[in-house]
Design a protein around this motif. Structure first.
Motif, PDB file in Angstrom:
ATOM      1  N   SER A 145       0.840  -1.195   0.000  1.00  0.00           N
ATOM      2  CA  SER A 145       0.000   0.000   0.000  1.00  0.00           C
ATOM      3  C   SER A 145       0.876   1.246   0.000  1.00  0.00           C
ATOM      4  CB  SER A 145      -0.943   0.027   1.208  1.00  0.00           C
ATOM      5  OG  SER A 145      -0.229   0.256   2.399  1.00  0.00           O
ATOM      6  N   VAL A 146       0.251   2.341  -0.384  1.00  0.00           N
ATOM      7  CA  VAL A 146       0.904   3.645  -0.376  1.00  0.00           C
ATOM      8  C   VAL A 146      -0.009   4.568   0.416  1.00  0.00           C
ATOM      9  CG1 VAL A 146       1.784   5.542  -1.774  1.00  0.00           C
ATOM     10  CG2 VAL A 146       1.888   3.200  -2.658  1.00  0.00           C
ATOM     11  N   ASP A 147       0.552   5.212   1.428  1.00  0.00           N
ATOM     12  CA  ASP A 147      -0.236   6.109   2.275  1.00  0.00           C
ATOM     13  C   ASP A 147       0.010   7.554   1.887  1.00  0.00           C
ATOM     14  OD1 ASP A 147      -1.044   3.909   3.669  1.00  0.00           O
ATOM     15  OD2 ASP A 147       0.187   4.305   5.430  1.00  0.00           O
ATOM     16  N   THR A 148      -1.041   8.290   1.746  1.00  0.00           N
ATOM     17  CA  THR A 148      -1.045   9.735   1.579  1.00  0.00           C
ATOM     18  C   THR A 148       0.100  10.270   0.742  1.00  0.00           C
ATOM     19  OG1 THR A 148      -2.003   9.849   3.781  1.00  0.00           O
ATOM     20  CG2 THR A 148      -1.330  11.914   2.800  1.00  0.00           C
ATOM     21  N   VAL A 149      -0.178  10.469  -0.508  1.00  0.00           N
ATOM     22  CA  VAL A 149       0.784  11.099  -1.405  1.00  0.00           C
ATOM     23  C   VAL A 149       0.269  12.511  -1.674  1.00  0.00           C
ATOM     24  CG1 VAL A 149       1.918  11.001  -3.652  1.00  0.00           C
ATOM     25  CG2 VAL A 149       1.339   8.885  -2.458  1.00  0.00           C
ATOM     26  N   SER A 193       5.931  10.493   1.586  1.00  0.00           N
ATOM     27  CA  SER A 193       4.956   9.418   1.533  1.00  0.00           C
ATOM     28  C   SER A 193       5.479   8.206   2.276  1.00  0.00           C
ATOM     29  CB  SER A 193       4.641   9.051   0.085  1.00  0.00           C
ATOM     30  OG  SER A 193       3.540   8.176   0.028  1.00  0.00           O
ATOM     31  N   TYR A 194       4.582   7.258   2.505  1.00  0.00           N
ATOM     32  CA  TYR A 194       4.915   6.035   3.224  1.00  0.00           C
ATOM     33  C   TYR A 194       4.431   4.844   2.412  1.00  0.00           C
ATOM     34  CZ  TYR A 194       5.399   9.567   6.754  1.00  0.00           C
ATOM     35  OH  TYR A 194       5.761  10.709   7.420  1.00  0.00           O
ATOM     36  N   PHE A 195       5.345   3.968   2.075  1.00  0.00           N
ATOM     37  CA  PHE A 195       5.039   2.763   1.311  1.00  0.00           C
ATOM     38  C   PHE A 195       5.132   1.570   2.246  1.00  0.00           C
ATOM     39  CE2 PHE A 195       5.496   5.593  -2.071  1.00  0.00           C
ATOM     40  CZ  PHE A 195       5.342   4.991  -3.314  1.00  0.00           C
ATOM     41  N   THR A 196       4.095   0.751   2.276  1.00  0.00           N
ATOM     42  CA  THR A 196       4.159  -0.506   3.020  1.00  0.00           C
ATOM     43  C   THR A 196       4.605  -1.583   2.053  1.00  0.00           C
ATOM     44  OG1 THR A 196       2.402   0.196   4.519  1.00  0.00           O
ATOM     45  CG2 THR A 196       2.883  -2.167   4.430  1.00  0.00           C
ATOM     46  N   MET A 237       7.208  -3.845   6.100  1.00  0.00           N
ATOM     47  CA  MET A 237       7.996  -2.688   6.500  1.00  0.00           C
ATOM     48  C   MET A 237       7.306  -1.434   5.975  1.00  0.00           C
ATOM     49  SD  MET A 237      11.354  -4.457   4.975  1.00  0.00           S
ATOM     50  CE  MET A 237      10.219  -5.373   3.944  1.00  0.00           C
ATOM     51  N   VAL A 238       7.358  -0.370   6.739  1.00  0.00           N
ATOM     52  CA  VAL A 238       6.899   0.927   6.252  1.00  0.00           C
ATOM     53  C   VAL A 238       8.144   1.729   5.902  1.00  0.00           C
ATOM     54  CG1 VAL A 238       5.725   3.089   6.797  1.00  0.00           C
ATOM     55  CG2 VAL A 238       4.767   0.901   7.585  1.00  0.00           C
ATOM     56  N   VAL A 239       8.224   2.116   4.635  1.00  0.00           N
ATOM     57  CA  VAL A 239       9.360   2.892   4.142  1.00  0.00           C
ATOM     58  C   VAL A 239       8.908   4.340   3.975  1.00  0.00           C
ATOM     59  CG1 VAL A 239      10.993   3.199   2.240  1.00  0.00           C
ATOM     60  CG2 VAL A 239      10.333   0.878   2.959  1.00  0.00           C
ATOM     61  N   GLY A 240       9.540   5.229   4.700  1.00  0.00           N
ATOM     62  CA  GLY A 240       9.267   6.658   4.561  1.00  0.00           C
ATOM     63  C   GLY A 240      10.132   7.228   3.454  1.00  0.00           C
ATOM     64  N   ILE A 241       9.522   8.044   2.607  1.00  0.00           N
ATOM     65  CA  ILE A 241      10.241   8.630   1.480  1.00  0.00           C
ATOM     66  C   ILE A 241      10.040  10.141   1.487  1.00  0.00           C
ATOM     67  CG2 ILE A 241      10.487   8.703  -1.032  1.00  0.00           C
ATOM     68  CD1 ILE A 241       9.210   5.866  -1.024  1.00  0.00           C
ATOM     69  N   ARG A 242      11.139  10.855   1.349  1.00  0.00           N
ATOM     70  CA  ARG A 242      11.098  12.318   1.236  1.00  0.00           C
ATOM     71  C   ARG A 242      11.627  12.683  -0.142  1.00  0.00           C
ATOM     72  NH1 ARG A 242      10.959  16.955   4.582  1.00  0.00           N
ATOM     73  NH2 ARG A 242      12.093  18.705   3.678  1.00  0.00           N
TER      74      ARG A 242
END
Length: 181
Positions: free
Chosen positions: A58-62, A110-113, A88-93
């Protein structure tokens, strides 16, 4: 014995110059192109942490905060913020830099699971995280909170909702809809 990794061991940074071929119809960098790059860095970061092939769950809030222009240098930074059993939740800036002026702008977070998979496509356990400072603890706890909110949302979304008179009044008075039933 269960293994643990420092967050720094799986961090990934990529930079790419934005080209005219990456634009949308308004001449800005296409959001879909940025999402594709974000998915790639999330995969790299999660795979590096888990030591396995990973898939996007999943992708949270883009939120696209600022447009990216042709000729800007885009830098993406990815870090594992949270681990579950197999996910894992990967935070991306995402930041872009005008290479002429040196001005850097924050364009997206954003946060990718991601879920770790073995060669048969089965989910596999991932190493735990070693949290070394308050910032890492805060990110882990925020991700845990987002995971819990997603579970509640899925449960609420799957429950059947009976429309009542109060719902009808809300639709008639508060939203830009026409009811024709």
């Amino acid at each position: 014995m269960e293994s643990f990794k420092n967050i720094e061991q799986s961090q990934v940074t990529i930079s790419e110059l934005m080209l005219p071929s990456h634009t949308n119809f308004s001449g800005k960098i296409h959001g879909g192109y940025i999402l594709s790059l974000m998915d790639q860095i999330a995969f790299a970061c999660a795979s590096k942490h888990s030591g396995n092939y990973c898939v996007t769950a999943s992708v949270d809030t883009v939120d696209f905060l600022r447009p990216i222009e042709v000729g800007e240098l885009v830098e993406m930074k990815a870090s594992v913020n949270f681990v579950g059993r197999t996910s894992m939740v990967v935070g991306i800036r995402v930041e872009s830099e005008d290479i002429h002026s040196g001005i850097i702008k924050h364009c997206n977070s954003s946060y990718f699971t991601m879920v770790a998979k073995d060669k048969n496509g089965d989910s596999v356990p991932v190493p735990g995280l070693i949290l070394k400072n308050e910032k890492q603890m805060r990110r882990f706890l925020k991700s845990l909170n987002r995971q819990e909110m997603k579970k509640k949302h899925r449960a609420a979304s799957s429950a059947k909702h009976e429309i009542n008179n109060e719902d009808l009044e809300i639709l008639k008075n508060s939203h830009k809809v026409q009811l024709k039933y």
